[in-house]
Scaffold this motif. Structure first.
Motif, PDB file in Angstrom:
ATOM      1  N   UNK A 264       6.372  74.183  92.949  1.00 14.54           N
ATOM      2  CA  UNK A 264       7.058  75.372  93.452  1.00 14.54           C
ATOM      3  C   UNK A 264       6.556  75.837  94.807  1.00 14.54           C
ATOM      4  N   UNK A 265       5.513  75.185  95.333  1.00 13.35           N
ATOM      5  CA  UNK A 265       4.949  75.593  96.624  1.00 13.35           C
ATOM      6  C   UNK A 265       3.463  75.881  96.490  1.00 13.35           C
ATOM      7  N   UNK A 266       2.933  76.732  97.370  1.00 11.36           N
ATOM      8  CA  UNK A 266       1.505  77.048  97.344  1.00 11.36           C
ATOM      9  C   UNK A 266       1.182  77.903  96.121  1.00 11.36           C
ATOM     10  N   UNK A 267       0.206  77.446  95.337  1.00 12.37           N
ATOM     11  CA  UNK A 267      -0.199  78.148  94.122  1.00 12.37           C
ATOM     12  C   UNK A 267      -1.417  79.038  94.360  1.00 12.37           C
ATOM     13  N   UNK A 268      -2.313  78.562  95.222  1.00 10.11           N
ATOM     14  CA  UNK A 268      -3.566  79.276  95.484  1.00 10.11           C
ATOM     15  C   UNK A 268      -4.241  78.616  96.680  1.00 10.11           C
ATOM     16  N   UNK A 269      -5.424  79.094  97.021  1.00 10.30           N
ATOM     17  CA  UNK A 269      -6.217  78.488  98.096  1.00 10.30           C
ATOM     18  C   UNK A 269      -7.588  78.122  97.530  1.00 10.30           C
ATOM     19  N   UNK A 270      -8.065  76.919  97.845  1.00  9.84           N
ATOM     20  CA  UNK A 270      -9.299  76.403  97.260  1.00  9.84           C
ATOM     21  C   UNK A 270     -10.300  76.001  98.340  1.00  9.84           C
ATOM     22  N   UNK A 271     -11.473  75.534  97.894  1.00  9.43           N
ATOM     23  CA  UNK A 271     -12.561  75.213  98.825  1.00  9.43           C
ATOM     24  C   UNK A 271     -12.618  73.733  99.196  1.00  9.43           C
ATOM     25  N   UNK A 272     -11.755  72.892  98.604  1.00 13.12           N
ATOM     26  CA  UNK A 272     -11.783  71.463  98.880  1.00 13.12           C
ATOM     27  C   UNK A 272     -10.374  70.956  99.169  1.00 13.12           C
ATOM     28  N   UNK A 273     -10.286  69.825  99.899  1.00 17.03           N
ATOM     29  CA  UNK A 273      -8.985  69.206 100.110  1.00 17.03           C
ATOM     30  C   UNK A 273      -8.948  67.834  99.456  1.00 17.03           C
ATOM     31  N   UNK A 274      -7.749  67.436  99.078  1.00  8.05           N
ATOM     32  CA  UNK A 274      -7.526  66.120  98.486  1.00  8.05           C
ATOM     33  C   UNK A 274      -7.165  65.109  99.562  1.00  8.05           C
ATOM     34  N   UNK A 275      -6.467  65.596 100.600  1.00  8.65           N
ATOM     35  CA  UNK A 275      -6.029  64.725 101.698  1.00  8.65           C
ATOM     36  C   UNK A 275      -5.903  65.586 102.944  1.00  8.65           C
ATOM     37  N   UNK A 276      -6.171  65.006 104.106  1.00  7.21           N
ATOM     38  CA  UNK A 276      -6.253  65.834 105.317  1.00  7.21           C
ATOM     39  C   UNK A 276      -5.260  65.459 106.408  1.00  7.21           C
ATOM     40  N   UNK A 277      -4.444  64.436 106.191  1.00  5.62           N
ATOM     41  CA  UNK A 277      -3.505  64.002 107.230  1.00  5.62           C
ATOM     42  C   UNK A 277      -2.069  64.411 106.900  1.00  5.62           C
ATOM     43  N   UNK A 278      -1.151  64.104 107.831  1.00  6.70           N
ATOM     44  CA  UNK A 278       0.267  64.387 107.593  1.00  6.70           C
ATOM     45  C   UNK A 278       0.710  63.764 106.280  1.00  6.70           C
ATOM     46  N   UNK A 279       1.512  64.492 105.529  1.00 10.28           N
ATOM     47  CA  UNK A 279       1.970  63.956 104.248  1.00 10.28           C
ATOM     48  C   UNK A 279       3.281  64.610 103.834  1.00 10.28           C
ATOM     49  N   UNK A 280       4.017  63.895 102.994  1.00 11.12           N
ATOM     50  CA  UNK A 280       5.219  64.436 102.361  1.00 11.12           C
ATOM     51  C   UNK A 280       4.888  64.621 100.888  1.00 11.12           C
ATOM     52  N   UNK A 281       5.076  65.837 100.384  1.00 13.79           N
ATOM     53  CA  UNK A 281       4.779  66.148  98.988  1.00 13.79           C
ATOM     54  C   UNK A 281       6.068  66.114  98.185  1.00 13.79           C
ATOM     55  N   UNK A 282       6.030  65.381  97.073  1.00 15.71           N
ATOM     56  CA  UNK A 282       7.227  65.195  96.246  1.00 15.71           C
ATOM     57  C   UNK A 282       6.901  65.607  94.815  1.00 15.71           C
ATOM     58  N   UNK A 283       7.676  66.531  94.244  1.00 14.63           N
ATOM     59  CA  UNK A 283       7.392  66.953  92.868  1.00 14.63           C
ATOM     60  C   UNK A 283       7.480  65.795  91.869  1.00 14.63           C
ATOM     61  N   UNK A 284       6.518  65.764  90.953  1.00 17.83           N
ATOM     62  CA  UNK A 284       6.526  64.795  89.855  1.00 17.83           C
ATOM     63  C   UNK A 284       7.121  65.429  88.601  1.00 17.83           C
ATOM     64  N   UNK A 285       6.940  66.748  88.483  1.00 21.11           N
ATOM     65  CA  UNK A 285       7.487  67.517  87.354  1.00 21.11           C
ATOM     66  C   UNK A 285       8.088  68.810  87.905  1.00 21.11           C
ATOM     67  N   UNK A 286       9.141  69.293  87.268  1.00 25.02           N
ATOM     68  CA  UNK A 286       9.698  70.589  87.645  1.00 25.02           C
ATOM     69  C   UNK A 286      10.809  70.509  88.665  1.00 25.02           C
ATOM     70  N   UNK A 287      10.676  71.260  89.764  1.00 22.07           N
ATOM     71  CA  UNK A 287      11.726  71.348  90.792  1.00 22.07           C
ATOM     72  C   UNK A 287      11.698  70.100  91.666  1.00 22.07           C
ATOM     73  N   UNK A 288      12.375  69.049  91.244  1.00 19.94           N
ATOM     74  CA  UNK A 288      12.247  67.737  91.885  1.00 19.94           C
ATOM     75  C   UNK A 288      12.726  67.708  93.335  1.00 19.94           C
ATOM     76  N   UNK A 289      13.648  68.588  93.692  1.00 21.02           N
ATOM     77  CA  UNK A 289      14.166  68.576  95.069  1.00 21.02           C
ATOM     78  C   UNK A 289      13.326  69.406  96.039  1.00 21.02           C
ATOM     79  N   UNK A 290      12.268  70.020  95.549  1.00 18.08           N
ATOM     80  CA  UNK A 290      11.447  70.880  96.410  1.00 18.08           C
ATOM     81  C   UNK A 290      10.410  70.046  97.168  1.00 18.08           C
ATOM     82  N   UNK A 291      10.909  69.219  98.088  1.00 22.61           N
ATOM     83  CA  UNK A 291      10.064  68.327  98.888  1.00 22.61           C
ATOM     84  C   UNK A 291       9.439  69.126 100.036  1.00 22.61           C
ATOM     85  N   UNK A 292       8.178  68.838 100.344  1.00 23.12           N
ATOM     86  CA  UNK A 292       7.476  69.602 101.382  1.00 23.12           C
ATOM     87  C   UNK A 292       6.794  68.679 102.386  1.00 23.12           C
ATOM     88  N   UNK A 293       6.704  69.143 103.620  1.00 22.97           N
ATOM     89  CA  UNK A 293       5.966  68.442 104.674  1.00 22.97           C
ATOM     90  C   UNK A 293       4.700  69.238 104.968  1.00 22.97           C
TER      91      UNK A 293
END
Length: 400
Positions: A264-293
């Motif tokens: 659904x978008x940003x849920x919270x803000x945390x102290x670590x990152x999983x990835x740091x470069x440009x990426x396209x985020x694609x839902x695996x569950x839920x709102x499948x068309x809510x693609x993010x850059x």
């Protein structure tokens, strides 16, 4: 300030059922518990109002500034000016109505329980309106910035579709050749939206830039498994451009400044990152068309995929391509909408020349940079508004 119950001050009114098949073409927003669910040609409430989730998205709040319809999964409040409603809206947000679920099967908000909650408010409605007006200054600027960013995103989508879906510059060249005209000039006109005379009057360096862009597009099309595509371009699968990775659980992360994305978008803000470069985020569950850059360090939860690019300057191209897809139609979940790596990897895509992709990336990067400026502005504005809100609502800060 005085204390008064919600039931006495701004009672919740039940919405009225309106099935999707009964809605007629119109511009009146139809609200459910999670926001706008459609449009109709009649209103239930003639004026501004607050919508409160009753079933499903319990206690979720929405503010409508114009006449609207509310279906029976939500309550509404009306009968106040827009600025006083804005004041009430933010007061209600302090009560955490979303935590008041009273049904173990389908989440539900009990009206009597909500009505018993107490608000501490200024006695003078003019003061409440002034506080709402002060909040409106921030909200209106945030909305303005969001509208600008939506326009910028539409421009990027339109450019992508013209170049890489409809192949407009290629078709313009083909048509010009058939009519014995200049193919390059035809493509330049299509790309820029200018007339031939306007192009001739452009500064030499800008005209050359435009000509170089026009030269990226061939003047022939060949048949492929996806239909007719520009000569020299290839049909491949999405896996040729990206590696699709799974998100991870975020519950053990500490609070910080790194955005954590769910479907659904940003849920919270945390102290670590999983990835740091440009990426396209694609839902695996839920709102499948809510693609993010995303072009900053981030974390994605396990209901999201993130992508690692296999080529330089390809992320925005991939994002715009995936946005053209109806991922919800590829759903493989029986209860919760679901997507798989295998389905995404196999999606066919027309891949143009490297130079075409690089030029596209350079052109829309300026749009995205502008978007980022407005997004940063909104973060600052939201922070200022949220820091002032408790003091405004409590009366610590007086409004002259």
């Amino acid at each position: 300030m005085f204390d008064i119950s919600i039931g006495e001050f701004c009672p919740f009114v039940y919405g009225k059922a309106l099935k999707a098949e009964d809605r007629k073409n119109g511009k009146i927003p139809v609200y459910g518990s999670n926001g706008i669910v459609g449009y109709h040609n009649e209103y239930l409430v003639n004026g501004p109002g607050i919508i409160i989730g009753r079933k499903g998205s319990v206690g979720e709040l929405h503010l409508s500034e114009s006449p609207f319809w509310v279906i029976d999964t939500a309550f509404y409040i009306s009968g106040f000016s827009i600025n006083e409603l804005r004041y009430i809206y933010y007061q209600l947000k302090t009560l955490n109505l979303d935590k008041m679920n009273s049904d173990s099967a389908v989440p539900g908000l009990n009206r009597e329980n909500a009505h018993n909650r107490v608000l501490s408010i200024p006695e003078d409605s003019n003061v409440r309106e002034k506080i709402g007006g002060e909040i409106a200054k921030y909200d209106n600027k945030l909305k303005c910035n969001n509208r600008i960013n939506q326009t910028l995103e539409t421009i990027a989508q339109t450019l992508f579709k013209s170049w890489f879906v409809d192949f407009d510059p290629v078709k313009a060249k083909i048509a010009a050749k058939e009519q014995g005209e200049d193919p390059q000039l035809a493509a330049m006109m299509t790309i820029s939206g200018k007339t031939a005379d306007e192009i001739r009057q452009m500064p030499a360096d800008k005209r050359k830039e435009l000509a170089d862009t026009a030269d990226l597009f061939p003047d022939e099309m060949l048949e492929s498994e996806l239909g007719w595509i520009p000569k020299g371009w290839k049909v491949q699968s999405l896996k040729e451009l990206v590696n699709i990775k799974y998100g991870k659980d975020h519950k053990k992360l500490l609070e910080g400044k790194i955005p954590v994305f769910g479907s659904g978008g940003i849920m919270r803000y945390a102290d670590q990152f999983l990835y740091a470069n440009e990426s396209v985020l694609i839902p695996r569950k839920g709102s499948l068309n809510n693609v993010m850059y995303v072009d900053e360090p981030f974390w994605t939860v396990d209901t999201m995929f993130y992508t690692v690019m296999k080529r330089p300057s390809i992320a925005k191209f991939v994002y715009q391509f995936v946005k053209t897809l109806d991922l919800s139609s590829m759903n493989v979940g029986s209860v919760v909408p679901s997507m798989t790596v295998e389905i995404l990897n196999a999606i066919p895509i027309v891949i143009p020349s490297e130079k075409s992709i690089k030029d596209f990336d350079q052109i829309i990067s300026s749009l995205y940079n502008t978007k980022k400026v407005y997004e940063c502005q909104n973060k600052v504005l939201s922070s200022l508004r949220d820091s002032l809100l408790p003091q405004l609502l409590s009366g610590e800060i007086a409004i002259n």
